[in-house]
Design a protein around this motif. Structure first.
Motif, PDB file in Angstrom:
ATOM      1  N   ALA A   1       0.849  -1.187   0.000  1.00 15.79           N
ATOM      2  CA  ALA A   1       0.000   0.000   0.000  1.00 15.79           C
ATOM      3  C   ALA A   1       0.891   1.246   0.000  1.00 15.79           C
ATOM      4  O   ALA A   1       1.816   1.335   0.799  1.00 15.79           O
ATOM      5  CB  ALA A   1      -0.896  -0.005   1.241  1.00 15.79           C
ATOM      6  N   PRO A   2       0.655   2.179  -0.929  1.00 16.81           N
ATOM      7  CA  PRO A   2      -0.530   2.291  -1.777  1.00 16.81           C
ATOM      8  C   PRO A   2      -0.317   1.920  -3.233  1.00 16.81           C
ATOM      9  O   PRO A   2      -1.174   2.222  -4.064  1.00 16.81           O
ATOM     10  CB  PRO A   2      -0.822   3.786  -1.676  1.00 16.81           C
ATOM     11  CG  PRO A   2       0.551   4.402  -1.670  1.00 16.81           C
ATOM     12  CD  PRO A   2       1.438   3.431  -0.924  1.00 16.81           C
ATOM     13  N   CYS A   3       0.804   1.287  -3.608  1.00 14.23           N
ATOM     14  CA  CYS A   3       1.105   1.117  -5.032  1.00 14.23           C
ATOM     15  C   CYS A   3       0.392  -0.072  -5.669  1.00 14.23           C
ATOM     16  O   CYS A   3       0.136  -0.076  -6.874  1.00 14.23           O
ATOM     17  CB  CYS A   3       2.614   0.976  -5.221  1.00 14.23           C
ATOM     18  SG  CYS A   3       3.327  -0.451  -4.351  1.00 14.23           S
ATOM     19  N   GLY A   4       0.103  -1.137  -4.886  1.00 15.92           N
ATOM     20  CA  GLY A   4      -0.624  -2.267  -5.431  1.00 15.92           C
ATOM     21  C   GLY A   4       0.221  -3.361  -6.036  1.00 15.92           C
ATOM     22  O   GLY A   4      -0.308  -4.236  -6.731  1.00 15.92           O
ATOM     23  N   HIS A   5       1.556  -3.366  -5.780  1.00 12.80           N
ATOM     24  CA  HIS A   5       2.369  -4.474  -6.271  1.00 12.80           C
ATOM     25  C   HIS A   5       2.154  -5.699  -5.389  1.00 12.80           C
ATOM     26  O   HIS A   5       2.132  -5.612  -4.164  1.00 12.80           O
ATOM     27  CB  HIS A   5       3.851  -4.083  -6.293  1.00 12.80           C
ATOM     28  CG  HIS A   5       4.194  -3.219  -7.463  1.00 12.80           C
ATOM     29  ND1 HIS A   5       4.420  -1.876  -7.353  1.00 12.80           N
ATOM     30  CD2 HIS A   5       4.307  -3.529  -8.775  1.00 12.80           C
ATOM     31  CE1 HIS A   5       4.684  -1.368  -8.551  1.00 12.80           C
ATOM     32  NE2 HIS A   5       4.614  -2.357  -9.428  1.00 12.80           N
TER      33      HIS A   5
END
Length: 469
Positions: free
Chosen positions: A416-420
């Motif tokens: 979080a918060p990039c979503g990888h």
């Protein structure tokens, strides 16, 4: 040698630093230790740049509606945003050279500072110059070491640099172009690897320039050691962190230390470029371990040993996990559309129509939709229709740099918060690992894109809904 027998330059205050029994310079390595024709050279390890990802990409048709999602991460984990080219790439394998090029301390000279440039005129002689005052310098000459291979890392694109590293900014992206202000030294550090088993790799601050010299000016942090030798630190320093328990499922972050020009280990300075050094840590060494992190003040590298890489998932395993996740036919709990992780082969230009999206506060996975925006909380804040938690709503991307993974576990968690997306143990390890930033700050960051992690845990467990049938 440059100074021996030259009364104009030399000084009676010259110390021999050679170990007993060592010989002078040797051009070729020992016979029989090179790889035979057709054989793969022995690999010492690999260096992987953290956060090789670039923001960008066009918006999808759904994003062009009234409510748009965040810009998609055009993720290049596995290669640089501009592509891996020559010595500027996202990872570098260090292998045994055809001929040894390592160096080791030989002789120390005390000379007058105005004569330093004349003393260092021999480009074939590696040396380190310590400027103590306007009238006094100490030069340590280095001689060839047939037992080690040397690899140099830095921002310079000159031929003596084996691995060209550029700044990676928080949130992904490399600082490129002439206007980018880099904090990485042109000759940041050097790694010396033993050519014989167990092929130990040691790291040292600073690298030799085109004249085979390292200069520590009058303002640089430097000092005499208790045994009368010299040591020092580079301007922004080279920091190293060895993980506790190795780089495995049971790993825990270690303590960040600073490495000196001679490879000694010190506690951190008050700020990155302070002139006062930290305390010597006598029970620690500069030997790189599997999972050691190397920070160059602008980029952080991960060291993986060959044995450690054997435990890491392969790209084939990551692809099999992607296909297995898609075979489960996860559905959007509201739109009831089938979700699927896109193939890495198609690139990272923009989210696919079937791309899974996640509410990073709760972990509920949906397809893309345009409702639930809470503009009073922020332009990217959305309300989850299942649990009503408000937070960022981002597309999910599978992490593709296998060397960053601690285990081959299933992709169950997202940063979080990039979503990888990666395994639970990989996500929790990196979420607990503070990475240096600026002069004295530390932030946990996504290893795939470099985005600073947010929330209580820095990652979230993904909650998929299976097919209704």
């Amino acid at each position: 040698m440059v100074l021996e027998g030259n009364p104009e330059v030399g000084s009676p205050r010259t110390s021999d630093l050679r170990r007993p029994g060592t010989q002078g310079s040797c051009v070729l390595s020992s016979p029989g230790e090179d790889a035979q024709p057709g054989e793969e050279p022995i690999k010492y390890g690999e260096l992987i740049v953290l956060g090789c990802c670039e923001e960008g990409g066009e918006e999808t048709e759904a994003q062009r509606g009234e409510v748009t999602g965040p810009r998609a991460h055009s993720c290049y984990n596995g290669c640089l945003a501009s592509g891996d080219k020559g010595r500027r790439r996202s990872r570098l394998a260090l292998s045994r050279r055809p001929h040894a090029n390592g160096v080791k301390p030989d002789v120390m000279h005390h000379i007058s500072t105005p004569l330093v440039s004349k003393a260092l005129s021999n480009r074939g002689q590696h040396s380190i110059s310590y400027t103590l005052s306007r009238s006094h310098s100490v030069i340590v000459e280095y001689t060839h070491d047939s037992d080690t291979d040397m690899f140099q890392i830095g921002r310079s694109t000159e031929n003596m640099i084996d691995f060209v590293v550029t700044d990676t900014s928080p949130g992904g992206g490399a600082a490129e172009g002439p206007s980018a202000q880099s904090t990485i030294s042109r000759y940041a550090c050097r790694i010396l690897c033993d050519r014989r088993p167990p092929y130990t790799a040691r790291i040292y601050a600073a690298g030799f320039d085109a004249s085979s010299n390292i200069f520590l000016g009058e303002r640089a942090a430097k000092w005499r050691t208790p045994d009368g030798l010299m040591d020092g630190l580079t301007t922004n320093g080279v920091l190293v962190m060895h993980p506790a328990g190795g780089f495995s499922e049971d790993s825990a972050p270690g303590v960040w230390r600073e490495i000196s020009v001679c490879g000694n280990v010190y506690t951190l300075r008050d700020s990155r470029s302070a002139q006062q050094r930290g305390k010597l840590v006598e029970n620690e060494s500069n030997v790189l371990q599997d999972g050691s992190l190397i920070d160059l003040c602008g980029a952080t590298l991960l060291w993986r040993t060959p044995a450690g890489l054997l435990r890491a998932p392969t790209l084939k395993q990551l692809e099999a996990q992607r296909q297995e996740a898609n075979a489960a036919r996860p559905q959007c709990p509201v739109g009831l559309s089938t979700l699927a992780f896109p193939s890495p082969a198609r690139g990272r230009t923009a989210p696919d129509k079937q791309q899974p999206w996640v509410y990073v506060r709760c972990g509920h996975v949906h397809g893309y939709h345009g409702w639930g925006c809470r503009r009073e909380r922020g332009p990217q804040e959305r309300e989850c229709p299942l649990c009503r938690l408000v937070g960022p709503y981002v597309p999910l991307w599978l992490g593709q740099e296998a060397g960053l993974c601690l285990d081959p576990g299933p992709p169950s968690h997202a940063f979080a918060p990039c979503g990888h997306v990666c395994s639970e143990k990989t996500a929790r390890y990196w979420a607990q690992t503070p990475l240096p930033h600026g002069t004295h700050a530390f932030h946990a960051a996504c290893p795939f894109c470099g985005a600073w992690l947010t929330g209580e845990h820095g990652c979230v467990r993904l909650i998929f809904q299976g097919p209704l049938d």
